[in-house]
Design an enzyme around this catalytic site. Structure first.
Site, PDB file in Angstrom:
ATOM      1  N   ASN A   1       0.855  -1.191   0.000  1.00  0.00           N
ATOM      2  CA  ASN A   1       0.000   0.000   0.000  1.00  0.00           C
ATOM      3  C   ASN A   1       0.891   1.241   0.000  1.00  0.00           C
ATOM      4  O   ASN A   1       1.913   1.280   0.686  1.00  0.00           O
ATOM      5  CB  ASN A   1      -0.890   0.023   1.248  1.00  0.00           C
ATOM      6  CG  ASN A   1      -1.970   1.091   1.164  1.00  0.00           C
ATOM      7  OD1 ASN A   1      -2.978   0.908   0.487  1.00  0.00           O
ATOM      8  ND2 ASN A   1      -1.753   2.220   1.813  1.00  0.00           N
TER       9      ASN A   1
ATOM     10  N   GLU B   1      -0.977   0.597  -5.224  1.00  0.00           N
ATOM     11  CA  GLU B   1      -0.914   1.947  -5.805  1.00  0.00           C
ATOM     12  C   GLU B   1       0.365   2.136  -6.649  1.00  0.00           C
ATOM     13  O   GLU B   1       0.358   2.904  -7.610  1.00  0.00           O
ATOM     14  CB  GLU B   1      -0.938   3.021  -4.707  1.00  0.00           C
ATOM     15  CG  GLU B   1      -2.311   3.319  -4.137  1.00  0.00           C
ATOM     16  CD  GLU B   1      -2.607   2.577  -2.860  1.00  0.00           C
ATOM     17  OE1 GLU B   1      -1.872   1.611  -2.537  1.00  0.00           O
ATOM     18  OE2 GLU B   1      -3.582   2.949  -2.166  1.00  0.00           O
TER      19      GLU B   1
ATOM     20  N   ASP C   1      -4.698  21.782   7.977  1.00  0.00           N
ATOM     21  CA  ASP C   1      -4.800  20.825   6.875  1.00  0.00           C
ATOM     22  C   ASP C   1      -5.579  21.441   5.711  1.00  0.00           C
ATOM     23  O   ASP C   1      -5.683  22.657   5.600  1.00  0.00           O
ATOM     24  CB  ASP C   1      -5.400  19.496   7.385  1.00  0.00           C
ATOM     25  CG  ASP C   1      -4.857  18.313   6.592  1.00  0.00           C
ATOM     26  OD1 ASP C   1      -5.108  18.273   5.387  1.00  0.00           O
ATOM     27  OD2 ASP C   1      -4.179  17.441   7.159  1.00  0.00           O
TER      28      ASP C   1
END
Ligand code: FMN
Length: 444
Positions: free
Chosen positions: A135, A196, A242
């Site tokens: 991952n 990915e 963020d």
């Protein structure tokens, strides 16, 4: 494309050679130049720091050699046809081994006075899940010591799944300055078990090299690699600004212990400025193929876009070719499943250009009756980045959501002719086209 190839090619690059500190000063400069790719060549006495490479989808498309309109299709196809990258025995990212490893040697930016510490923001974390395999996922990393960071590991992500099911430390490698295709793929959320890095290799070929101290492989062309272990020791992570440009809350998160740092000679440190254009584009764009794919399961979908005002994360517009009266609400629910962070979905017909917010709002204004076309869902899994979401430590955030079916309404039992007549009433009229040069004669 590697970030070095990007530097060689990009004509818009802003280069700043003045000495700059990684503590607050660099972030201020990058914020002032938001939207542009920027290379700071002299950070903390000599490091090169690059930011803004992925600030616009047009630039990303150009770097990948595709048109902006084809970009989504290229990403969606890569998601469907992942191909594992080849392994090479040695690579540029291991040219220099830092002895001893010390995070303070890297130009890790502290962005704002109120931040919990300096933060790595463009680190792609690679782990191996015993059940689902490899991952790759971004994790913001707050430095708390020369060999320690706290990782923000969102519940449900591949890293979290692997970490929460193992009692031992989870081997982890962080690639900074990774090739563009790796950045895009790491921001996607394919079904569990889909690698990915294999998606990245399909977007644009990459090579991997084995790590030195952990049983993992990293993109060979990355600029900096941090190898270590994600432990089960928790420490406060944050405060941090963020995506929403609001302060994210402080949470207890896993500590990453660093065992080895390698980098290229004259490495380039990639910094994504939190909340600004590169962050928004890099988070939002790679999610759009997942939304497309989910909506395609229930009706004919033509396009999907996460809107800028919704931070490229919380609001989406989906364009469909409506063939059934229920296609609108079906598309709304599918989009929310394809990207569970969504809080608002607007579905429009094929005559609306979803890149133009005024056209979308026009469709809402002329085609929607709130009592009939607005759907409200309560308590669904959502984004922890939304300051209004309900958050319980260790659990996925939940929010109430809204779907707006802004397609032309037509009744279930209507004939083809009746539907055509309804559609005609909702179309925006166009005036006859003229050649203005025939009428506007230059004044003698
Ligand atoms: C710049 C950037 C920063 C991100 N930061 C985090 C983070 O701190 N923690 C996290 O869990 N996900 C973060 N993400 C989101 C993940 O990379 C992304 O959602 C990914 O698709 C998750 O994939 P997975 O569900 O397969 O693990 C970030 C994404 C980007 C583009």
């Amino acid at each position: 494309m590697t970030i070095r190839q990007f530097l060689d090619q990009d004509k818009e690059l802003v280069r700043i050679d003045a000495p700059v500190s990684s503590q607050l000063e660099a972030a201020g400069i990058l914020a002032a130049l938001d939207g542009k790719p920027v290379l700071l060549t002299n950070v903390d006495g000599g490091w090169r720091v690059l930011s803004g490479l992925c600030a616009s989808r047009e630039r990303i498309a150009r770097c990948l050699g595709v048109s902006s309109t084809d970009l989504l299709l290229v990403l969606a196809q890569a998601m469907d046809t992942p191909a594992p990258p080849p392994l090479v025995p040695s690579a540029p990212c291991q040219e220099v081994v830092m002895e001893p490893p010390d995070l303070r040697e890297l130009p890790i930016l502290k962005h704002l006075e109120g931040d919990g510490g300096p933060y790595i923001t463009a680190g792609v974390a690679i782990i191996e899940d015993p059940e689902y395999g490899r991952n790759a996922c971004f994790h913001r990393l707050m430095v708390i010591g020369p060999r320690e960071m706290v990782a923000r590991v969102v519940e449900g992500r591949g890293t979290h799944t692997a970490w929460s099911r193992t009692r031992a430390d989870l081997p982890i490698a962080i690639a900074i300055g990774a090739p563009l295709s790796v950045l895009l793929a790491a921001a996607m959320s394919p079904p569990k078990g889909v690698d990915e890095l294999a998606i990245a290799h399909t977007i644009s070929p990459i090579e991997l090299v084995p790590c030195r101290t952990v049983p993992l492989a990293v993109p060979a062309q990355a600029e900096i690699v941090i190898e270590g272990r994600l432990t089960h020791r928790l420490a406060p992570e944050g405060p941090f600004i963020d995506l929403t440009e609001t302060w994210d809350i402080v949470r207890d998160q896993p500590v990453l212990e660093v065992d080895c740092i390698t980098h290229r000679r004259d490495a380039i440190y990639h910094a994504v400025l939190p909340g600004k254009s590169e962050h928004k584009t890099l988070m939002g764009l790679p999610r759009e193929p997942g939304i497309l794919r989910a909506v395609a399961q229930v009706c004919e979908v033509l396009d999907a876009k996460l809107t800028q005002g919704g931070m490229s994360w919380l609001h989406a517009v989906v364009k469909i070719r409506k063939r059934h009266p229920e296609d609108g609400p079906r598309a709304i629910r599918a989009a929310m499943e394809g990207h569970p962070s969504l809080k608002m979905v607007i579905v429009v017909d094929e005559d609306i250009d979803i890149q133009d917010w005024r056209q979308v709002e026009w469709a809402v204004a002329t085609r929607v009756q709130a009592g009939r076309d607005v759907y409200i869902y309560t308590g669904l899994p959502s984004s922890s980045l939304d300051p209004s979401a309900r958050q319980v430590p260790g659990q996925r955030a939940t929010s109430d959501k809204v779907g707006v079916d802004a397609t032309i309404p037509w009744p279930a039992e209507a004939s083809e002719e009746a539907i055509a007549a309804v559609k005609q009433r909702f179309r925006r009229v166009s005036y006859p086209k003229v050649n203005l040069s025939q009428y506007l004669k230059p004044t003698p």
